[in-house]
Motif scaffolding. Structure first.
Motif, mmCIF file in Angstrom:
data_model
loop_
_atom_site.group_PDB
_atom_site.id
_atom_site.type_symbol
_atom_site.label_atom_id
_atom_site.label_comp_id
_atom_site.label_asym_id
_atom_site.label_seq_id
_atom_site.Cartn_x
_atom_site.Cartn_y
_atom_site.Cartn_z
ATOM 1 N N ASN A 180 80.649 58.165 52.479
ATOM 2 C CA ASN A 180 80.292 57.391 51.297
ATOM 3 C C ASN A 180 79.316 56.291 51.701
ATOM 4 O O ASN A 180 79.699 55.163 51.986
ATOM 5 C CB ASN A 180 81.542 56.793 50.653
ATOM 6 N N LYS A 224 73.887 59.250 50.363
ATOM 7 C CA LYS A 224 74.654 60.361 49.801
ATOM 8 C C LYS A 224 74.732 60.142 48.296
ATOM 9 O O LYS A 224 75.258 59.130 47.828
ATOM 10 C CB LYS A 224 76.046 60.420 50.406
ATOM 11 N N PHE A 264 76.263 60.440 45.441
ATOM 12 C CA PHE A 264 77.456 60.657 44.629
ATOM 13 C C PHE A 264 77.225 60.378 43.144
ATOM 14 O O PHE A 264 77.749 61.115 42.292
ATOM 15 C CB PHE A 264 78.618 59.818 45.162
ATOM 16 N N CYS A 270 85.623 66.235 46.821
ATOM 17 C CA CYS A 270 84.811 65.342 47.644
ATOM 18 C C CYS A 270 85.662 64.812 48.798
ATOM 19 O O CYS A 270 86.548 63.966 48.584
ATOM 20 C CB CYS A 270 84.282 64.170 46.819
ATOM 21 N N THR A 312 85.624 62.395 51.146
ATOM 22 C CA THR A 312 84.853 61.184 51.400
ATOM 23 C C THR A 312 85.800 59.991 51.454
ATOM 24 O O THR A 312 87.027 60.166 51.470
ATOM 25 C CB THR A 312 83.767 60.988 50.326
ATOM 26 N N ILE A 359 83.452 54.925 44.141
ATOM 27 C CA ILE A 359 83.865 56.276 43.750
ATOM 28 C C ILE A 359 84.766 56.272 42.517
ATOM 29 O O ILE A 359 84.542 57.066 41.577
ATOM 30 C CB ILE A 359 84.542 56.994 44.939
#
Length: 553
Positions: A209, A213, A215, A238, A240, A249
């Motif tokens: 994370n 990346k 996301f 995921c 992560t 997240i």
């Protein structure tokens, strides 16, 4: 004839990081040849790590003894010390390498180039080239290496093209998947063993994370896919971390309405079990011991290679959604598990995705990143959505065959033995110089001028500093020389985090701070470098120099 002594610099080979895994696989094979005397300077290794005594080769842990307060203060005084800068010269004096190797980013290895002992060893590197264009200083440093290998064909081409052939990039020596990454016999039964529905389609990713990346784009695109496809059995897994150094997240999951469609890996601090779950609080009930000790996996408390291979084997499709990659090893690990792969068609991903018979995901554009000046990819999320719909519409037998083809492509293109052989050939071709020319040569002490002349034009003044203060004519007309001219002309220099003027790239991960830079400042910077070189030359010349600061086997 004595064996060549090779010092490998990186992250300690017994740790669970990408750099650690690479060197462990390569060094293990090289050690078994019996040809070389091997040591490693292990980043993030601690003096009391039990693995040090178990290693068949010598390990110099880079971290200080926590009870040695002077060493701790020294280590913490400079951000780049975590990469080995504070310990490198000591290790070199103790091990006296013929060859020094590194495989990391520029700012993690550049201190090896400017070491006072650089002329005593061959320098072989494999930098992580993750974007274009490369910073001029990076290319300058890479050009000074005796030989360069690359993680990918894309990276090799960038180095050769942008340096005009000055970087001696010979070949690629990519990582491969470890033995645990192999297809399971029955994917449906395997999913069931992890608590997943047998008829589910799992879109998986394994990414740290961090900022690059993507996301936010991944979650947004997956939400659009669910809305457009109306699929009720497709989940995004995921593997992560949260919290970490990147994205929020939980916020992204909630914002995109994915609370029951995104799986994450939890690990129990009580029983050590790892399992997939929808997002819960910081702590949740362990599915195995039923204690409330399960939390999201993180870099310090991660899963084993074997467990990660089990997680990847639950995937029906692997996706690497990043704006750039120096390699992106999880793509190869997924292919080794017989999982088809989709990746953004930029940087090293462009090479990897084609070598594992995967699906390139076109960027919609690229943007220039302020901190590095490199171009980063912006994914075409709608294109990705269409590819997901197309993939999920395929019969299970077709998806399985795509995975079979990915495994075949992996076996053809990625092999640890092949990559280790590239390093072996490089080492064998290196000249073994007499120690009387290197570590046992007379000390080379340069007495720097204690005053500087007035009235010279900028370029002449810089040349005078390099010759009369630094005492290193190899730096004439170098990147450092041109930077001195630039900064003196502007009257301003940018401070980085490396603690040294020479490392211009150290500012790239910080907020730049400008400071006055006039002739007096330039003189002082060159004097510091000259005195550092003299210090280590005097230490080297001591006949009874004792090495007692580094724990080694």
């Amino acid at each position: 004839m004595r064996k060549k002594r090779i010092l490998f610099c990186g992250e300690a080979t017994y740790l669970n990081t990408g750099y650690s895994t690479y060197w462990n696989e390569i060094i293990t094979r090289l050690y078994k040849t019996g040809k070389y005397e091997i040591a490693e300077l292990g980043g993030y290794g601690k003096p009391d790590d039990k693995e040090i005594a178990l290693s068949p080769w010598k390990i110099y842990p880079n971290m200080p003894d926590i009870n040695d307060h002077d060493a701790v203060n020294d280590y913490n005084s400079n951000v780049t010390n975590q990469f080995g800068e504070w310990r490198f010269e000591e290790v070199c004096l103790d091990f006296r390498p013929d060859i020094v190797c590194d495989i990391r980013d520029f700012w993690m290895m550049e201190f090896e180039e400017r070491s006072p002992f650089r002329r005593f060893f061959h320098w072989f590197i494999m930098p992580t080239v993750d974007a274009a264009p490369q910073h001029p200083q990076w290319l300058s440093t890479f050009s000074s290496a005796d030989a360069v290998l690359s993680y990918s064909d894309w990276g090799r081409n960038i180095l050769n093209d942008e340096s005009g052939g000055k970087v001696n990039c010979l070949d690629i020596a990519p990582p491969a998947a470890q033995a645990a990454y192999t297809p399971v016999a029955n994917k449906d039964a395997h999913k069931s063993s992890l608590g997943l529905k047998e008829d589910s389609i799992i879109i998986g990713t394994v990414m740290r994370n961090q900022r690059r990346k993507l996301f936010p784009d991944l979650f947004s695109a997956f939400g659009k896919f669910l809305e457009k496809s109306k699929k009720t059995n497709v989940y995004l897994y995921c593997h992560t971390t949260y919290p970490d150094v990147g994205w929020n997240i939980p916020e992204l999951i909630l914002k995109n309405g994915l609370s029951t469609r995104v799986l994450l890996t939890y690990i129990c601090s009580n029983c050590g079990s790892a399992f997939p779950s929808f997002l819960h609080d910081a702590l949740t009930e362990c599915k195995h011991c039923h204690r409330y000790h399960a939390k999201l996996t993180n870099p310090r408390e991660g899963v084993s290679t074997e467990v990660l291979a089990q997680i990847m084997n639950s995937f029906d499709l692997y996706v690497q959604y990043a704006n750039s990659e120096g390699f992106g090893l999880p793509q190869v690990e997924a292919a080794a598990c017989g999982v088809p792969v989709m990746s953004i068609d930029y940087s090293a991903m462009s090479s990897v995705i084609r070598k594992i018979d995967g699906t390139p995901l076109r960027p919609i554009t690229k943007y220039r990143e302020l901190e590095t000046g490199c171009m980063r990819a912006v994914p075409d999320n709608d294109f990705f959505v269409d590819k997901l719909i197309e993939f999920c519409a395929q019969p299970k037998a077709v998806r399985s065959n795509m995975g079979f083809q990915a495994r075949k492509a992996f076996e053809k293109n990625y092999n640890w033995d092949t990559s280790a052989k590239k390093w072996e050939e490089l080492f064998d071709a290196a000249e073994l110089r007499s120690e009387k020319e290197t570590w046992d040569s007379p000390p080379n002490i340069h007495e720097p001028s204690r005053e500087y002349p007035d009235g010279l034009d900028t370029k002449t003044f810089v040349d005078w500093l390099i010759i009369n203060v630094l005492g290193d004519t190899t730096k004439l007309n170098s990147y450092m020389s041109s930077r001195l001219v630039r900064d003196l002309n502007y009257g301003v220099s940018t401070e980085g985090h490396g603690g040294t003027y020479y490392n211009d790239g150290s500012l790239l991960s910080t907020s730049p701070k400008n400071k006055r830079f006039v002739e007096e400042d330039a003189y002082k910077e060159m004097l510091i470098l000259a005195e550092r070189k003299n210090y280590w030359e005097k230490i080297r010349s001591k006949p009874h120099w004792s090495f007692d600061k580094v724990v080694s086997r």
